[in-house]
Design a protein around this motif. Structure first.
Motif, PDB file in Angstrom:
ATOM      1  N   GLY A  35     -31.849  34.932   7.618  1.00 22.77           N
ATOM      2  CA  GLY A  35     -31.928  36.327   7.196  1.00 22.77           C
ATOM      3  C   GLY A  35     -32.709  36.546   5.911  1.00 22.77           C
ATOM      4  N   ASP A  36     -33.437  35.529   5.455  1.00 21.69           N
ATOM      5  CA  ASP A  36     -34.138  35.654   4.173  1.00 21.69           C
ATOM      6  C   ASP A  36     -35.628  35.938   4.291  1.00 21.69           C
ATOM      7  OD1 ASP A  36     -34.623  33.104   5.240  1.00 21.69           O
ATOM      8  OD2 ASP A  36     -34.949  32.232   3.253  1.00 21.69           O
ATOM      9  N   LEU A  37     -36.197  35.801   5.481  1.00 22.58           N
ATOM     10  CA  LEU A  37     -37.638  35.930   5.642  1.00 22.58           C
ATOM     11  C   LEU A  37     -37.954  36.684   6.927  1.00 22.58           C
ATOM     12  CD1 LEU A  37     -40.205  34.819   4.137  1.00 22.58           C
ATOM     13  CD2 LEU A  37     -40.175  32.948   5.781  1.00 22.58           C
ATOM     14  N   VAL A  38     -39.010  37.491   6.902  1.00 20.79           N
ATOM     15  CA  VAL A  38     -39.492  38.191   8.092  1.00 20.79           C
ATOM     16  C   VAL A  38     -40.918  37.735   8.350  1.00 20.79           C
ATOM     17  CG1 VAL A  38     -40.059  40.440   9.103  1.00 20.79           C
ATOM     18  CG2 VAL A  38     -38.048  40.216   7.630  1.00 20.79           C
ATOM     19  N   VAL A  39     -41.202  37.324   9.583  1.00 17.94           N
ATOM     20  CA  VAL A  39     -42.587  37.040   9.978  1.00 17.94           C
ATOM     21  C   VAL A  39     -43.045  38.171  10.885  1.00 17.94           C
ATOM     22  CG1 VAL A  39     -42.491  34.531   9.744  1.00 17.94           C
ATOM     23  CG2 VAL A  39     -41.945  35.582  11.936  1.00 17.94           C
ATOM     24  N   PHE A  40     -44.341  38.448  10.832  1.00 18.58           N
ATOM     25  CA  PHE A  40     -44.882  39.525  11.661  1.00 18.58           C
ATOM     26  C   PHE A  40     -46.363  39.277  11.887  1.00 18.58           C
ATOM     27  CE2 PHE A  40     -45.258  40.763   7.243  1.00 18.58           C
ATOM     28  CZ  PHE A  40     -46.510  41.346   7.134  1.00 18.58           C
ATOM     29  N   SER A  41     -46.900  39.921  12.898  1.00 16.51           N
ATOM     30  CA  SER A  41     -48.336  39.897  13.121  1.00 16.51           C
ATOM     31  C   SER A  41     -48.944  41.069  12.363  1.00 16.51           C
ATOM     32  CB  SER A  41     -48.651  40.018  14.610  1.00 16.51           C
ATOM     33  OG  SER A  41     -48.169  38.897  15.308  1.00 16.51           O
ATOM     34  N   ARG A  42     -50.109  40.849  11.798  1.00 18.32           N
ATOM     35  CA  ARG A  42     -50.827  41.882  11.029  1.00 18.32           C
ATOM     36  C   ARG A  42     -52.194  42.056  11.679  1.00 18.32           C
ATOM     37  NH1 ARG A  42     -54.740  41.810   7.001  1.00 18.32           N
ATOM     38  NH2 ARG A  42     -54.548  43.360   5.361  1.00 18.32           N
ATOM     39  N   CYS A  56     -45.799  36.652   6.411  1.00 20.51           N
ATOM     40  CA  CYS A  56     -44.363  36.644   6.143  1.00 20.51           C
ATOM     41  C   CYS A  56     -44.088  37.400   4.846  1.00 20.51           C
ATOM     42  CB  CYS A  56     -43.805  35.231   6.092  1.00 20.51           C
ATOM     43  SG  CYS A  56     -44.445  34.242   4.753  1.00 20.51           S
ATOM     44  N   VAL A  57     -42.870  37.871   4.743  1.00 19.74           N
ATOM     45  CA  VAL A  57     -42.436  38.631   3.570  1.00 19.74           C
ATOM     46  C   VAL A  57     -40.939  38.379   3.380  1.00 19.74           C
ATOM     47  CG1 VAL A  57     -41.964  40.755   4.894  1.00 19.74           C
ATOM     48  CG2 VAL A  57     -42.516  40.921   2.465  1.00 19.74           C
TER      49      VAL A  57
END
Length: 123
Positions: A35-42, A56-57
């Protein structure tokens, strides 16, 4: 007052093709198991091509950073222990492969070696 009207008039102008090249769109976010990191496509446009990378953020907020720098990487997913991230890489557009990268970054590793054309029916 005239400044307000000028700004309002600009806000109502139609979108131009040049405006579309300035859009940066995050999509397909996934929260890490901890629950500490979010990955996503940009996704963004560069010249006449659409590019997408894995970013990631911190889940609590903060500065986003890229994990990949190729032309097209999509659909990031965390491993069950949250240490690695799998994604689909289009390094070779004719034969996309699944690659893994450490959550802290570095060079990704190919996980699959599907032959050319195997995924053609899914495009």
């Amino acid at each position: 007052m005239s400044t307000r009207r000028t700004a309002k008039a600009r806000a109502k102008q139609p979108i131009t093709p040049a405006d579309l090249t300035k859009l940066v769109l995050p999509f397909a976010p996934q929260l890490s198991p901890e629950g500490d990191l979010v990955v996503f496509s940009r996704k963004h446009t560069q010249g006449n091509a659409t590019k997408s990378n894995i970013w990631c953020v911190p889940a609590a907020g903060g500065r986003a950073r890229p994990l990949t720098n190729g032309d097209r990487a999509l659909q990031a997913r965390f491993s069950p222990d949250g240490r690695r991230i799998a994604f689909i890489s289009y390094r070779n557009p004719e034969s996309p492969q699944i690659r893994c990268i450490d959550r802290d970054g570095g060079e990704s590793t190919a996980i699959t070696t599907l032959p050319e054309g195997t995924l053609a029916s899914f495009k």
